[in-house]
Scaffold this motif. Structure first.
Motif, PDB file in Angstrom:
ATOM      1  N   SER A   1       0.830  -1.198   0.000  1.00 22.37           N
ATOM      2  CA  SER A   1       0.000   0.000   0.000  1.00 22.37           C
ATOM      3  C   SER A   1       0.872   1.258   0.000  1.00 22.37           C
ATOM      4  O   SER A   1       0.621   2.214  -0.743  1.00 22.37           O
ATOM      5  CB  SER A   1      -0.915  -0.022   1.231  1.00 22.37           C
ATOM      6  OG  SER A   1      -1.840   1.027   1.188  1.00 22.37           O
ATOM      7  N   GLU A   2       1.912   1.245   0.820  1.00 26.82           N
ATOM      8  CA  GLU A   2       2.828   2.392   0.880  1.00 26.82           C
ATOM      9  C   GLU A   2       3.526   2.622  -0.465  1.00 26.82           C
ATOM     10  O   GLU A   2       3.596   3.759  -0.948  1.00 26.82           O
ATOM     11  CB  GLU A   2       3.904   2.162   1.953  1.00 26.82           C
ATOM     12  CG  GLU A   2       3.383   2.111   3.375  1.00 26.82           C
ATOM     13  CD  GLU A   2       2.829   3.450   3.866  1.00 26.82           C
ATOM     14  OE1 GLU A   2       3.125   4.494   3.248  1.00 26.82           O
ATOM     15  OE2 GLU A   2       2.079   3.432   4.860  1.00 26.82           O
ATOM     16  N   LEU A   3       4.037   1.546  -1.050  1.00 26.29           N
ATOM     17  CA  LEU A   3       4.835   1.702  -2.269  1.00 26.29           C
ATOM     18  C   LEU A   3       3.960   2.039  -3.474  1.00 26.29           C
ATOM     19  O   LEU A   3       4.349   2.843  -4.324  1.00 26.29           O
ATOM     20  CB  LEU A   3       5.662   0.433  -2.508  1.00 26.29           C
ATOM     21  CG  LEU A   3       6.695   0.164  -1.392  1.00 26.29           C
ATOM     22  CD1 LEU A   3       7.385  -1.180  -1.606  1.00 26.29           C
ATOM     23  CD2 LEU A   3       7.729   1.296  -1.306  1.00 26.29           C
TER      24      LEU A   3
ATOM     25  N   ARG B   1       1.253   3.728  -3.318  1.00 26.95           N
ATOM     26  CA  ARG B   1       0.880   5.134  -3.143  1.00 26.95           C
ATOM     27  C   ARG B   1       2.004   6.062  -3.612  1.00 26.95           C
ATOM     28  O   ARG B   1       1.756   7.093  -4.224  1.00 26.95           O
ATOM     29  CB  ARG B   1       0.518   5.432  -1.693  1.00 26.95           C
ATOM     30  CG  ARG B   1      -0.113   6.821  -1.525  1.00 26.95           C
ATOM     31  CD  ARG B   1      -0.580   7.057  -0.122  1.00 26.95           C
ATOM     32  NE  ARG B   1      -1.503   6.039   0.339  1.00 26.95           N
ATOM     33  CZ  ARG B   1      -2.772   5.983  -0.022  1.00 26.95           C
ATOM     34  NH1 ARG B   1      -3.271   6.871  -0.844  1.00 26.95           N
ATOM     35  NH2 ARG B   1      -3.557   5.027   0.436  1.00 26.95           N
ATOM     36  N   ASN B   2       3.240   5.665  -3.351  1.00 25.72           N
ATOM     37  CA  ASN B   2       4.357   6.468  -3.848  1.00 25.72           C
ATOM     38  C   ASN B   2       4.389   6.482  -5.371  1.00 25.72           C
ATOM     39  O   ASN B   2       4.633   7.526  -5.984  1.00 25.72           O
ATOM     40  CB  ASN B   2       5.690   5.917  -3.325  1.00 25.72           C
ATOM     41  CG  ASN B   2       5.925   6.272  -1.863  1.00 25.72           C
ATOM     42  OD1 ASN B   2       5.200   7.068  -1.277  1.00 25.72           O
ATOM     43  ND2 ASN B   2       6.946   5.665  -1.281  1.00 25.72           N
ATOM     44  N   THR B   3       4.145   5.300  -5.969  1.00 27.91           N
ATOM     45  CA  THR B   3       4.109   5.211  -7.433  1.00 27.91           C
ATOM     46  C   THR B   3       3.090   6.206  -7.987  1.00 27.91           C
ATOM     47  O   THR B   3       3.343   6.910  -8.962  1.00 27.91           O
ATOM     48  CB  THR B   3       3.717   3.778  -7.873  1.00 27.91           C
ATOM     49  OG1 THR B   3       4.687   2.867  -7.372  1.00 27.91           O
ATOM     50  CG2 THR B   3       3.628   3.663  -9.381  1.00 27.91           C
TER      51      THR B   3
ATOM     52  N   ASP C   1       1.516   8.913  -6.216  1.00 32.10           N
ATOM     53  CA  ASP C   1       1.656  10.306  -5.765  1.00 32.10           C
ATOM     54  C   ASP C   1       2.927  10.981  -6.291  1.00 32.10           C
ATOM     55  O   ASP C   1       2.898  12.142  -6.674  1.00 32.10           O
ATOM     56  CB  ASP C   1       1.681  10.374  -4.231  1.00 32.10           C
ATOM     57  CG  ASP C   1       0.312  10.098  -3.632  1.00 32.10           C
ATOM     58  OD1 ASP C   1      -0.651   9.989  -4.404  1.00 32.10           O
ATOM     59  OD2 ASP C   1       0.220  10.009  -2.390  1.00 32.10           O
ATOM     60  N   TYR C   2       4.026  10.261  -6.255  1.00 35.57           N
ATOM     61  CA  TYR C   2       5.300  10.881  -6.642  1.00 35.57           C
ATOM     62  C   TYR C   2       5.749  10.482  -8.047  1.00 35.57           C
ATOM     63  O   TYR C   2       6.405  11.253  -8.719  1.00 35.57           O
ATOM     64  CB  TYR C   2       6.396  10.525  -5.638  1.00 35.57           C
ATOM     65  CG  TYR C   2       6.083  10.978  -4.237  1.00 35.57           C
ATOM     66  CD1 TYR C   2       6.032  12.334  -3.923  1.00 35.57           C
ATOM     67  CD2 TYR C   2       5.814  10.066  -3.221  1.00 35.57           C
ATOM     68  CE1 TYR C   2       5.733  12.761  -2.645  1.00 35.57           C
ATOM     69  CE2 TYR C   2       5.520  10.482  -1.938  1.00 35.57           C
ATOM     70  CZ  TYR C   2       5.478  11.834  -1.655  1.00 35.57           C
ATOM     71  OH  TYR C   2       5.178  12.242  -0.385  1.00 35.57           O
ATOM     72  N   GLY C   3       5.399   9.249  -8.441  1.00 33.48           N
ATOM     73  CA  GLY C   3       5.839   8.769  -9.751  1.00 33.48           C
ATOM     74  C   GLY C   3       4.871   9.134 -10.864  1.00 33.48           C
ATOM     75  O   GLY C   3       5.144   8.885 -12.034  1.00 33.48           O
TER      76      GLY C   3
ATOM     77  N   LEU D   1       7.219   7.677   6.090  1.00 36.57           N
ATOM     78  CA  LEU D   1       7.456   6.320   6.613  1.00 36.57           C
ATOM     79  C   LEU D   1       7.251   5.241   5.556  1.00 36.57           C
ATOM     80  O   LEU D   1       7.412   4.055   5.832  1.00 36.57           O
ATOM     81  CB  LEU D   1       6.514   6.036   7.791  1.00 36.57           C
ATOM     82  CG  LEU D   1       6.771   6.843   9.065  1.00 36.57           C
ATOM     83  CD1 LEU D   1       5.657   6.600  10.075  1.00 36.57           C
ATOM     84  CD2 LEU D   1       8.116   6.478   9.658  1.00 36.57           C
ATOM     85  N   GLY D   2       6.891   5.666   4.343  1.00 40.28           N
ATOM     86  CA  GLY D   2       6.544   4.676   3.316  1.00 40.28           C
ATOM     87  C   GLY D   2       7.719   3.815   2.906  1.00 40.28           C
ATOM     88  O   GLY D   2       7.662   2.587   2.994  1.00 40.28           O
ATOM     89  N   LEU D   3       8.789   4.441   2.458  1.00 42.10           N
ATOM     90  CA  LEU D   3       9.948   3.674   1.987  1.00 42.10           C
ATOM     91  C   LEU D   3      10.638   2.951   3.138  1.00 42.10           C
ATOM     92  O   LEU D   3      10.899   1.753   3.066  1.00 42.10           O
ATOM     93  CB  LEU D   3      10.951   4.607   1.284  1.00 42.10           C
ATOM     94  CG  LEU D   3      10.574   5.110  -0.115  1.00 42.10           C
ATOM     95  CD1 LEU D   3      11.645   6.076  -0.627  1.00 42.10           C
ATOM     96  CD2 LEU D   3      10.423   3.952  -1.095  1.00 42.10           C
TER      97      LEU D   3
HETATM   98 MG   LIG Z   1       4.882   7.329   0.807  1.00 41.55          MG
END
Ligand SMILES: [Mg+2]
Ligand SMILES: Nc1ncnc2c1ncn2[C@@H]1O[C@H](COP(=O)(O)OP(=O)(O)O)[C@@H](O)[C@H]1O
Lengths: 134, 128
Positions: A46-48, A50-52, A54-56, A104-106
């Motif tokens: 879920s964290e990773l 979301r990064n993909t 939101d940021y990617g 705290l995601g990564l």
């Molecule tokens: Mg994150």
């Protein structure tokens, strides 16, 4: 290491993140992970994912069931062609965020996995791979 | 758009999170809840997460935000029903949820809020 099953899912919306979580859960149950280990890998996913998103700027999640000798595991690869991460070491620090997250995601996903790899190039994108073994 | 229902229970508001939360739903909940606290003058907010199979940092931040905003409006937040596997995972994730009180279930959470209202106990999060 043999790949027993291989699926790729899009990560373009927050609904996709929900679907990734559900699919990771299904695979985790399939290989017989304990409830706590299921929860850990689904949370990391879920964290990773979301990064993909939101940021990617969106990308894909690859879900593989892998076999190494007698043991099975889940390998998840989160990939995007976004801006990349200039300072990976900094991004991996607890509490570091360039946005409004908790940072705290990564770092959390790394703790929740048995194996963690990250490759990122500014201007090219980011790929994070995690493995959780049974 | 779907909304998460907010029920009034005595002096408290009860929110039962049953679905796998989408981001929009989480944001709508924060807004709805603040409005409802102001309108009902509720003194406590119980958030039942017993249905949640995971809590990631996004949901964690939402819980923290709700607790912070509620505090400003003079209401206390108690998160109830966290599953053991979720609690173990949260610790490893590094999420301490320091601003949030927790209780085993809705009854105990309600008791915490009532005790604080009656001036009993210090609402320290100790199990009552
Ligand atoms: Mg994150
Ligand atoms: N896929 C990605 N593409 C670009 N930057 C990323 C990506 N994933 C993480 N980052 C960067 O690493 C930082 C830390 O990420 P994370 O630990 O998940 O915390 P948060 O999401 O709360 O910011 C992010 O704020 C962002 O700057």
């Amino acid at each position: 290491m043999a790949v027993v099953r291989d699926d790729v899912m899009p990560v373009r919306s927050s609904d996709d993140i929900v679907r990734v979580r559900q699919e990771v859960r299904a695979r985790a149950i399939e290989i017989g992970l304990s409830l706590v280990d299921q929860t850990k890998i689904v949370t990391a996913a879920s964290e990773l994912a979301r990064n993909t998103l939101d940021y990617g700027g969106g990308g894909t999640t690859r879900l593989e069931v892998v076999q190494d000798g007698g043991r099975r595991g889940i390998r998840l690869t989160f990939e995007d062609k976004g801006p990349g991460i200039a300072d990976v070491e900094l991004a991996l620090k607890d509490g570091y965020t360039s946005g409004k997250g908790l940072g705290l995601g990564l770092s959390g996903a790394r703790r929740l996995s048995n194996e963690f790899f990250i490759e990122s190039k500014p201007g090219e994108g980011t790929r994070v791979t995690i493995v959780r073994w049974k | 758009m779907d909304r998460i229902p907010i029920l009034k229970m005595g002096d408290a508001l009860l929110i039962t999170i049953q679905v796998d939360m989408h981001d929009r739903l989480a944001l709508a909940l924060e807004e709805d809840l603040t409005a409802k606290i102001a309108a009902t003058k509720a003194k406590g907010v119980l958030i039942d997460i017993s249905s949640l199979e995971i809590v990631d940092s996004f949901i964690g931040r939402m819980l923290d935000n709700i607790a912070a905003v509620s505090r400003m409006l003079d209401a206390d937040t108690v998160v109830v029903g966290m599953r053991p596997a979720v609690a173990i995972t949260l610790v490893e994730l590094g999420l301490s949820l320091t601003g949030v009180k927790t209780a085993l279930n809705v009854e105990r959470g309600m008791l915490m809020i009532q005790n604080r209202l009656r001036g009993l106990g210090d609402f320290s999060g100790r199990r009552s």
